[in-house]
Write a protein that holds these residues in place. Structure first.
Motif, PDB file in Angstrom:
ATOM      1  N   THR A  32       0.822  -1.210   0.000  1.00 15.72           N
ATOM      2  CA  THR A  32       0.000   0.000   0.000  1.00 15.72           C
ATOM      3  C   THR A  32       0.857   1.261   0.000  1.00 15.72           C
ATOM      4  OG1 THR A  32      -0.144   0.046   2.420  1.00 15.72           O
ATOM      5  CG2 THR A  32      -1.873  -1.138   1.241  1.00 15.72           C
ATOM      6  N   ASN A  34      -0.074   5.369   0.925  1.00 13.39           N
ATOM      7  CA  ASN A  34      -1.116   6.289   1.397  1.00 13.39           C
ATOM      8  C   ASN A  34      -2.456   5.580   1.570  1.00 13.39           C
ATOM      9  OD1 ASN A  34       0.719   8.493   1.323  1.00 13.39           O
ATOM     10  ND2 ASN A  34       0.379   8.640  -0.882  1.00 13.39           N
ATOM     11  N   GLY A  35      -2.398   4.332   2.020  1.00 17.98           N
ATOM     12  CA  GLY A  35      -3.610   3.565   2.285  1.00 17.98           C
ATOM     13  C   GLY A  35      -4.221   2.859   1.093  1.00 17.98           C
ATOM     14  N   ALA A  36      -3.725   3.093  -0.121  1.00 19.20           N
ATOM     15  CA  ALA A  36      -4.273   2.454  -1.320  1.00 19.20           C
ATOM     16  C   ALA A  36      -3.365   1.307  -1.768  1.00 19.20           C
ATOM     17  CB  ALA A  36      -4.404   3.467  -2.448  1.00 19.20           C
ATOM     18  N   VAL A  37      -3.953   0.190  -2.164  1.00 15.51           N
ATOM     19  CA  VAL A  37      -3.175  -0.946  -2.652  1.00 15.51           C
ATOM     20  C   VAL A  37      -2.629  -0.619  -4.044  1.00 15.51           C
ATOM     21  CG1 VAL A  37      -3.234  -3.388  -3.307  1.00 15.51           C
ATOM     22  CG2 VAL A  37      -4.536  -2.602  -1.314  1.00 15.51           C
ATOM     23  N   VAL A  38      -1.300  -0.692  -4.187  1.00 19.29           N
ATOM     24  CA  VAL A  38      -0.661  -0.402  -5.473  1.00 19.29           C
ATOM     25  C   VAL A  38      -0.125  -1.666  -6.138  1.00 19.29           C
ATOM     26  CG1 VAL A  38      -0.078   1.978  -4.900  1.00 19.29           C
ATOM     27  CG2 VAL A  38       1.567   0.152  -4.402  1.00 19.29           C
ATOM     28  N   ARG A  55      -0.787  -3.374  -9.396  1.00 16.81           N
ATOM     29  CA  ARG A  55      -2.204  -3.316  -9.787  1.00 16.81           C
ATOM     30  C   ARG A  55      -2.292  -2.445 -11.031  1.00 16.81           C
ATOM     31  NH1 ARG A  55      -6.687  -4.493  -6.776  1.00 16.81           N
ATOM     32  NH2 ARG A  55      -7.697  -2.732  -7.786  1.00 16.81           N
ATOM     33  N   ASP A  57      -4.556  -0.488 -11.989  1.00 17.96           N
ATOM     34  CA  ASP A  57      -5.130   0.833 -11.750  1.00 17.96           C
ATOM     35  C   ASP A  57      -4.269   1.710 -10.832  1.00 17.96           C
ATOM     36  OD1 ASP A  57      -5.519  -0.432  -9.319  1.00 17.96           O
ATOM     37  OD2 ASP A  57      -7.704  -0.149  -9.293  1.00 17.96           O
ATOM     38  N   SER A  58      -3.058   1.260 -10.493  1.00 17.43           N
ATOM     39  CA  SER A  58      -2.220   2.027  -9.564  1.00 17.43           C
ATOM     40  C   SER A  58      -1.333   3.046 -10.257  1.00 17.43           C
ATOM     41  CB  SER A  58      -1.354   1.077  -8.734  1.00 17.43           C
ATOM     42  OG  SER A  58      -0.426   0.404  -9.562  1.00 17.43           O
ATOM     43  N   GLY A  62       2.364   2.381  -8.634  1.00 16.65           N
ATOM     44  CA  GLY A  62       2.472   0.923  -8.602  1.00 16.65           C
ATOM     45  C   GLY A  62       3.658   0.424  -9.387  1.00 16.65           C
ATOM     46  N   GLU A  95       6.104   3.150   6.029  1.00 12.73           N
ATOM     47  CA  GLU A  95       5.934   3.272   4.581  1.00 12.73           C
ATOM     48  C   GLU A  95       7.164   3.904   3.944  1.00 12.73           C
ATOM     49  OE1 GLU A  95       3.029   5.688   1.622  1.00 12.73           O
ATOM     50  OE2 GLU A  95       2.061   4.333   3.058  1.00 12.73           O
TER      51      GLU A  95
END
Length: 122
Positions: A32, A34-38, A55, A57-58, A62, A95
């Motif tokens: 992740t 900033n809290g989003a799965v990359v 991903r 969409d990252s 990503g 992170e």
């Protein structure tokens, strides 16, 4: 050769890395930022394979995280750290601006690498 010619690069040395494909089930952890799965860092259950899958969409985050994870996996290989140990090694660390973060206790399993790639494709 003049300044108008394209430069030619020769790879002198590249650290050894784990195989990047497997026929076995894979264990994986979400990466992740900033809290989003990359993306997903994975390790084969039955052999020496490991890799990072972004991903779709990252976007750039990503993709760029993948560069950092390749470096980390090469470090692991050079230091005798197995793929499954590497998967767990960075869990819970702060992170990283390029690699992101792996949350502790986030390990999951997919029946195949293909299934994980489909998850990454969204």
């Amino acid at each position: 050769m003049s300044l108008k010619d394209d430069p030619k690069f020769n790879t002198v040395w590249v650290p050894e890395s784990h195989p990047q494909t497997t026929q076995s089930a894979v264990r994986f952890v979400p990466v992740t930022m900033n809290g989003a799965v990359v993306g997903y860092l994975w390790a084969a259950v039955t052999d020496d394979a490991a890799r990072y899958v972004a991903r779709e969409d990252s976007g750039d985050a990503g993709f760029n995280a993948g560069v950092a994870w390749v470096q980390r996996l090469r470090w692991a290989k050079a230091n005798g750290v197995t793929p499954l140990q590497a998967l767990r090694h960075w869990a819970g660390h702060e992170e990283d601006p390029r690699a992101g973060r792996v949350d502790p206790d986030s390990e999951q399993e997919c029946p195949s690498l293909r299934a994980l790639e489909e998850l990454a494709a969204g």
